[in-house]
Scaffold this motif. Sequence first.
Motif, mmCIF file in Angstrom:
data_model
loop_
_atom_site.group_PDB
_atom_site.id
_atom_site.type_symbol
_atom_site.label_atom_id
_atom_site.label_comp_id
_atom_site.label_asym_id
_atom_site.label_seq_id
_atom_site.Cartn_x
_atom_site.Cartn_y
_atom_site.Cartn_z
ATOM 1 N N ASN A 42 0.823 -1.209 0.000
ATOM 2 C CA ASN A 42 0.000 0.000 0.000
ATOM 3 C C ASN A 42 0.857 1.260 0.000
ATOM 4 O OD1 ASN A 42 -2.315 -1.533 -0.010
ATOM 5 N ND2 ASN A 42 -2.644 -1.353 2.194
ATOM 6 N N PHE A 43 1.950 1.222 0.726
ATOM 7 C CA PHE A 43 2.825 2.391 0.803
ATOM 8 C C PHE A 43 3.530 2.655 -0.523
ATOM 9 C CE2 PHE A 43 6.694 4.654 1.942
ATOM 10 C CZ PHE A 43 6.142 5.703 2.664
ATOM 11 N N THR A 44 3.843 1.616 -1.267
ATOM 12 C CA THR A 44 4.583 1.785 -2.515
ATOM 13 C C THR A 44 3.727 2.292 -3.655
ATOM 14 O OG1 THR A 44 4.212 -0.518 -3.108
ATOM 15 C CG2 THR A 44 6.258 -0.001 -1.938
ATOM 16 N N GLU A 45 2.427 2.449 -3.448
ATOM 17 C CA GLU A 45 1.560 2.997 -4.486
ATOM 18 C C GLU A 45 1.652 4.516 -4.575
ATOM 19 O OE1 GLU A 45 -2.302 1.423 -3.672
ATOM 20 O OE2 GLU A 45 -1.671 -0.625 -4.129
ATOM 21 N N VAL A 46 2.467 5.133 -3.725
ATOM 22 C CA VAL A 46 2.663 6.577 -3.754
ATOM 23 C C VAL A 46 3.473 6.923 -5.012
ATOM 24 C CG1 VAL A 46 3.761 8.499 -2.545
ATOM 25 C CG2 VAL A 46 2.658 6.679 -1.248
ATOM 26 N N PRO A 47 2.994 7.852 -5.850
ATOM 27 C CA PRO A 47 3.732 8.201 -7.075
ATOM 28 C C PRO A 47 5.014 8.973 -6.751
ATOM 29 C CG PRO A 47 1.777 9.564 -6.847
ATOM 30 C CD PRO A 47 1.734 8.561 -5.731
ATOM 31 N N LEU A 48 6.053 8.716 -7.533
ATOM 32 C CA LEU A 48 7.345 9.375 -7.346
ATOM 33 C C LEU A 48 7.632 10.344 -8.483
ATOM 34 C CD1 LEU A 48 9.647 6.443 -6.243
ATOM 35 C CD2 LEU A 48 8.767 8.284 -4.855
ATOM 36 N N PRO A 49 8.365 11.415 -8.202
ATOM 37 C CA PRO A 49 8.678 12.389 -9.260
ATOM 38 C C PRO A 49 9.886 11.998 -10.112
ATOM 39 C CG PRO A 49 9.477 13.174 -7.161
ATOM 40 C CD PRO A 49 8.734 11.886 -6.889
ATOM 41 N N PHE A 50 10.476 10.835 -9.893
ATOM 42 C CA PHE A 50 11.608 10.387 -10.697
ATOM 43 C C PHE A 50 11.371 8.962 -11.169
ATOM 44 C CE2 PHE A 50 12.580 9.317 -6.326
ATOM 45 C CZ PHE A 50 13.020 8.022 -6.420
ATOM 46 N N LYS A 51 12.096 8.592 -12.202
ATOM 47 C CA LYS A 51 11.944 7.250 -12.757
ATOM 48 C C LYS A 51 12.856 6.283 -11.999
ATOM 49 C CE LYS A 51 12.135 4.683 -17.041
ATOM 50 N NZ LYS A 51 12.421 4.714 -18.467
ATOM 51 N N PRO A 52 12.273 5.322 -11.278
ATOM 52 C CA PRO A 52 13.102 4.379 -10.531
ATOM 53 C C PRO A 52 13.846 3.427 -11.463
ATOM 54 C CG PRO A 52 10.767 3.949 -10.173
ATOM 55 C CD PRO A 52 10.865 5.115 -11.095
ATOM 56 N N SER A 53 15.066 3.119 -11.091
ATOM 57 C CA SER A 53 15.878 2.196 -11.882
ATOM 58 C C SER A 53 16.983 1.648 -10.995
ATOM 59 C CB SER A 53 16.479 2.916 -13.085
ATOM 60 O OG SER A 53 17.395 3.901 -12.653
ATOM 61 N N LEU A 54 17.686 0.649 -11.506
ATOM 62 C CA LEU A 54 18.827 0.123 -10.753
ATOM 63 C C LEU A 54 19.894 1.193 -10.586
ATOM 64 C CD1 LEU A 54 19.140 -3.487 -12.193
ATOM 65 C CD2 LEU A 54 18.333 -2.812 -9.934
ATOM 66 N N LYS A 55 20.025 2.062 -11.574
ATOM 67 C CA LYS A 55 20.989 3.154 -11.493
ATOM 68 C C LYS A 55 20.622 4.106 -10.352
ATOM 69 C CE LYS A 55 23.347 6.396 -14.535
ATOM 70 N NZ LYS A 55 23.398 6.939 -15.893
ATOM 71 N N ALA A 56 19.318 4.411 -10.216
ATOM 72 C CA ALA A 56 18.859 5.291 -9.134
ATOM 73 C C ALA A 56 19.113 4.645 -7.768
ATOM 74 C CB ALA A 56 17.382 5.607 -9.300
ATOM 75 N N ILE A 57 18.892 3.339 -7.679
ATOM 76 C CA ILE A 57 19.158 2.627 -6.420
ATOM 77 C C ILE A 57 20.647 2.706 -6.092
ATOM 78 C CG2 ILE A 57 19.170 0.357 -5.314
ATOM 79 C CD1 ILE A 57 16.670 -0.270 -7.022
ATOM 80 N N GLY A 58 21.475 2.498 -7.098
ATOM 81 C CA GLY A 58 22.925 2.581 -6.896
ATOM 82 C C GLY A 58 23.368 3.965 -6.445
ATOM 83 N N LYS A 59 22.790 5.007 -7.062
ATOM 84 C CA LYS A 59 23.134 6.376 -6.673
ATOM 85 C C LYS A 59 22.687 6.683 -5.245
ATOM 86 C CE LYS A 59 23.225 8.625 -11.181
ATOM 87 N NZ LYS A 59 22.613 9.668 -12.028
ATOM 88 N N ALA A 60 21.477 6.250 -4.905
ATOM 89 C CA ALA A 60 20.982 6.469 -3.543
ATOM 90 C C ALA A 60 21.847 5.725 -2.538
ATOM 91 C CB ALA A 60 19.529 6.021 -3.432
ATOM 92 N N ASN A 61 22.225 4.497 -2.864
ATOM 93 C CA ASN A 61 23.077 3.710 -1.970
ATOM 94 C C ASN A 61 24.428 4.399 -1.783
ATOM 95 O OD1 ASN A 61 23.577 1.187 -0.431
ATOM 96 N ND2 ASN A 61 25.199 0.972 -1.967
ATOM 97 N N ALA A 62 25.015 4.887 -2.887
ATOM 98 C CA ALA A 62 26.313 5.568 -2.812
ATOM 99 C C ALA A 62 26.227 6.831 -1.964
ATOM 100 C CB ALA A 62 26.809 5.895 -4.217
ATOM 101 N N ALA A 63 25.144 7.601 -2.133
ATOM 102 C CA ALA A 63 24.977 8.824 -1.346
ATOM 103 C C ALA A 63 24.821 8.505 0.137
ATOM 104 C CB ALA A 63 23.773 9.604 -1.857
ATOM 105 N N LEU A 64 24.015 7.509 0.442
ATOM 106 C CA LEU A 64 23.822 7.124 1.841
ATOM 107 C C LEU A 64 25.114 6.566 2.443
ATOM 108 C CD1 LEU A 64 20.283 5.528 1.557
ATOM 109 C CD2 LEU A 64 20.866 7.629 2.780
ATOM 110 N N LEU A 65 25.876 5.822 1.654
ATOM 111 C CA LEU A 65 27.153 5.280 2.128
ATOM 112 C C LEU A 65 28.133 6.412 2.405
ATOM 113 C CD1 LEU A 65 28.835 2.712 2.688
ATOM 114 C CD2 LEU A 65 29.525 2.769 0.293
ATOM 115 N N GLN A 66 28.181 7.394 1.505
ATOM 116 C CA GLN A 66 29.076 8.529 1.683
ATOM 117 C C GLN A 66 28.710 9.334 2.930
ATOM 118 O OE1 GLN A 66 28.986 11.373 -1.495
ATOM 119 N NE2 GLN A 66 30.819 12.424 -0.788
ATOM 120 N N GLN A 67 27.418 9.483 3.192
ATOM 121 C CA GLN A 67 26.957 10.232 4.361
ATOM 122 C C GLN A 67 26.942 9.384 5.636
ATOM 123 O OE1 GLN A 67 26.502 13.479 4.309
ATOM 124 N NE2 GLN A 67 27.038 13.440 2.148
ATOM 125 N N ARG A 68 27.312 8.120 5.484
ATOM 126 C CA ARG A 68 27.330 7.176 6.611
ATOM 127 C C ARG A 68 25.962 7.083 7.283
ATOM 128 N NH1 ARG A 68 32.843 9.615 8.481
ATOM 129 N NH2 ARG A 68 34.236 8.479 7.108
#
Length: 131
Positions: A42-68
Amino acid sequence: MAKPVKVFADLSIQSEDGEIIVKNADDGSLIFDFPTRQSFNNFTEVPLPFKPSLKAIGKANAALLQQRQPVVIRVDHEDWIILGKTPKATLKFVKLAPFYLKQNLSWKDSLYLVGTALGFAIGYLAIRKES
C-alpha cells in the motif's frame, strides 16, 4: 560531511494494515519497519517524481554510504532492502519480485517499488536535514 539522521522518538504511521514504525537501530541505521507485506504494498503505491531504476538505487546507496547513513526497510521483521552499509545495495529480489510483478512479469514494477521506498527514505532524510 553531513551527520547521520538521528530519530529521537520513534515515529509511527498508522495504516489500514498496521503500524509502520520509523526508528534508529543501535548502530545508527534508520529503520523503516512495515508490519506486513500488504502495508508495504500500500505504501509503494505513492507516485514518485523520478523514474526508478537500478541506477537510481545505486546512486541512492552511494549517497547514503558517503553520508554514513544506513537505511533498512523491514517487512514483517525481515530486512528486505539495505542501503548505505556496503558499496552495493542489498535487495531481497526473491521477496520483492513475486509480490510486485504483474501478470506480464515486468521488472519495471519491482523497480518502481524499490524506487518508491528509496524516494521515501531520501525524502525523509531531506526533511530531517532541513529541520
